[in-house]
Each structure stands twice: as structure tokens, then as C-alpha cells.
Design a protein around this motif. Structure first.
Motif, short mmCIF file in Angstrom:
data_model
loop_
_atom_site.label_atom_id
_atom_site.label_comp_id
_atom_site.label_asym_id
_atom_site.label_seq_id
_atom_site.Cartn_x
_atom_site.Cartn_y
_atom_site.Cartn_z
N THR A 1 4.37 5.70 -5.31
CA THR A 1 4.75 5.59 -6.73
C THR A 1 3.58 5.79 -7.67
O THR A 1 3.77 6.14 -8.84
N GLY A 2 2.36 5.52 -7.20
CA GLY A 2 1.19 5.57 -8.08
C GLY A 2 1.16 4.46 -9.10
O GLY A 2 0.52 4.59 -10.14
N SER B 1 0.36 14.85 -9.18
CA SER B 1 -0.72 15.57 -8.50
C SER B 1 -1.56 14.65 -7.61
O SER B 1 -2.30 15.14 -6.75
N ASN B 2 -1.48 13.33 -7.81
CA ASN B 2 -2.28 12.41 -6.99
C ASN B 2 -1.41 11.37 -6.28
O ASN B 2 -1.91 10.34 -5.86
N ARG B 3 -0.11 11.67 -6.15
CA ARG B 3 0.78 10.80 -5.38
C ARG B 3 1.19 11.51 -4.09
O ARG B 3 1.13 12.74 -3.99
N LEU B 4 1.61 10.73 -3.11
CA LEU B 4 2.04 11.26 -1.83
C LEU B 4 3.54 11.07 -1.65
O LEU B 4 4.12 10.15 -2.25
N ASN B 5 4.15 11.91 -0.82
CA ASN B 5 5.53 11.60 -0.47
C ASN B 5 5.53 10.57 0.66
O ASN B 5 4.48 10.22 1.21
N CYS C 1 0.83 -1.21 0.00
CA CYS C 1 0.00 0.00 0.00
C CYS C 1 0.86 1.25 0.00
O CYS C 1 0.58 2.21 -0.72
N LEU C 2 1.92 1.27 0.80
CA LEU C 2 2.81 2.43 0.82
C LEU C 2 3.45 2.64 -0.56
O LEU C 2 3.59 3.77 -1.02
N LEU D 1 3.04 7.55 5.16
CA LEU D 1 3.20 6.96 6.49
C LEU D 1 2.21 7.57 7.48
O LEU D 1 1.66 6.87 8.33
N ARG D 2 1.97 8.86 7.35
CA ARG D 2 1.03 9.53 8.25
C ARG D 2 -0.38 8.96 8.07
O ARG D 2 -1.10 8.75 9.06
N LEU D 3 -0.80 8.70 6.82
CA LEU D 3 -2.13 8.13 6.61
C LEU D 3 -2.26 6.76 7.25
O LEU D 3 -3.35 6.34 7.65
#
Length: 277
Positions: A237-238, A250-254, A231-232, A259-261
């Protein structure tokens, strides 16, 4: 639990499932808890088992349980993710989107009303915005008489949710729990709905920008792997497990956002903010 610990998981929220009757099928986990043998902190939701008997299920359980009883290792977390069978869609993108039956609104409203009256948190499985918008019609109708804010209620999955539905959830004090089902099924989704739609399915960044609670999980074990690192990988990476890139930047996370989610943000969904994560 040993397998989850091996992957670094020390806490889980259980969304229930078919053939898990309460209290009979929860005796083993209660015994492990009584013996001090739990190595995963568990918040469990109660999942109705009987089509057309959903309201009776929840009325019976409400008579047995107060909202959120338990301790940090084992606690009840409310209702769902199945509230009524007529409100459930599915996540098999090889098949066309199902249309929910007209009776859904009446059946769902009866259950949400009794949960809200008794201050039970709830979660609702919904994949498509068409299902979510109809469920939100029900939630808004109940909210006019019985406020939902403060219940820590939320939508599960929400792959094709619209910005309008996101804003409606936020206005009602709800949240959205996302999972990495697309990393296994995106090729199927793209073939059915096209690449443009795929690029924001689910629209994670829009959810975060709206300011409502967002938590990440797996939907394990039937639909996806319980391995959090898959999941991470998807969030950062998307990409699918097959290597197809779904999302642009625009729809990926660092990594820290992802990790925060998985940690602090998800504690809201078990009403344990400040205690977990």
C-alpha cells in the motif's frame, strides 16, 4: 517461537543486538536445538558488544567458528549488524542525522579485512546514504586486495540510499535488507526531510531494478513489530500504520513481489538460496 509460528513465520535471520554475548547468551537456543524443540529456523549473526573492542571480539569469534556452521534449523550467519560502533547511525527521525566520526574508516576497515580474509559474511547497519557511502569507501578499499564477492555481505536498512550507492553495492556483490521502519516513522521523516524525499525512502523499486539481492524483514523487536503482515501492508500500500500514503505506484510492490522479498529473496541473506523460501 510459538508467537512467530502463529503469524506464519517459520524462519528468521537474527541480526544480534546489545547485551547478547557469544557464546554465553546463546546456550539456551543451543539447548533447544539439541532437544529438537526449535520451531523457527534461525540463522544468527554475531553483534560486537564492546566499543573499541570490536576487532578483538571478531578475532575471538573467528577462532571459535568456521564460516556458516550449523544445520537447517540453527546456523551461524556471520558478523553484524554492528561491526564497529563508530560506523553506526540511527533511525530516530525526530533527531537530526548523525555525522560519523572520522575514525570510522580506520576502525571499520580493520574489521572488514579480517572478516573477508576468513570468508565470514557480514551485515552492516546504515540508515542514511551519507553513512552508506563512507562504508562503501571502506568496502571498496578492502575489495581491491580481498574480493568481497561471494561473501553474501549486505547493508541493513538503507532508507535514504542513493542510486549511486546501490550500484556500488551491486558492483561489490552485496545486497540490501529492507525493513518497514518507515511505516511507523514516516510522519516524522516527512516533517524533517519533506514529502519529495519521502516518496522514495527507501527506494525499493530502484534496488530491484539494479538487480542486486533485496530481502524484506521487520527489524523487530525494538524498532518495529515482528508481525510480517504489517510489513507486507507497507510494501503493497505504501502507507504508514496511521494511514499516510508515502509512495506512489512507482515505489510500491504488488502482493507477489512483496511475498517474494519475504521468502525466496531473503534466503540469499542466510546463504540458503534454494533451501528456503
Amino acid at each position: 517461537m510459538r508467537e512467530l509460528n502463529r503469524l506464519g513465520v517459520t524462519s528468521a535471520i537474527d541480526a544480534g543486538g546489545g547485551f547478547q554475548n557469544y557464546p554465553e547468551d546463546y546456550e539456551i537456543i543451543n539447548q533447544l536445538h539439541a532437544d529438537g524443540d526449535l520451531t523457527v529456523r534461525i540463522a544468527y549473526n554475531l553483534f560486537t558488544q564492546k566499543p573499541k573492542g570490536e576487532l578483538a571480539d571478531f578475532q575471538r569469534w573467528i577462532s571459535m567458528l568456521t564460516p556458516r556452521p550449523g544445520d537447517d534449523f540453527l546456523r551461524h550467519n556471520g558478523a553484524g549488524e554492528m561491526l564497529v560502533f563508530s560506523a553506526a547511525d540511527f533511525e530516530d527521525f525526530l533527531e537530526p542525522r548523525p555525522d560519523l566520526a572520522p575514525v570510522m574508516a580506520q576502525e571499520l576497515k580493520a574489521v572488514v579485512e579480517v572478516l573477508a580474509q576468513n570468508r565470514w559474511p557480514f551485515r552492516l547497519h546504515a540508515t542514511y546514504d551519507e553513512s552508506i557511502s563512507r562504508a562503501l569507501d571502506v568496502c571498496e578499499a578492502v575489495n581491491r586486495d580481498i574480493p568481497l564477492r561471494g561473501l553474501n555481505w549486505f547493508i541493513d536498512h538503507a532508507e535514504t540510499i542513493s542510486r549511486r550507492s546501490i550500484d556500488r553495492i551491486a558492483a561489490l556483490g552485496g545486497g540490501i535488507a529492507i525493513q518497514h521502519r518507515m511505516t511507523y516513522q514516516d510522519e516524522y521523516f516527512r516533517d524533517r526531510y519533506g514529502e519529495a524525499t519521502t516518496r522514495h525512502t527507501p527506494p525499493i523499486r530502484e534496488m530491484l531494478q539494479a538487480g542486486l539481492p533485496v530481502g524484506a524483514g521487520t527489524d523487530a523487536t525494538r524498532v518495529a513489530s515482528y508481525n510480517p503482515f504489517v510489513c507486507l501492508y507497507w510494501l503493497v500500500t505504501g502507507k504508514t500504520v496511521g494511514g499516510l500514503r508515502m509512495y506512489d505506484g512507482s515505489n510500491r510492490l504488488n502482493r507477489m513481489e512483496a511475498l517474494r522479498l519475504w521468502t525466496v529473496a531473503s534466503s540469499w541473506f542466510s546463504t540458503e538460496k534454494g533451501r528456503k523460501g
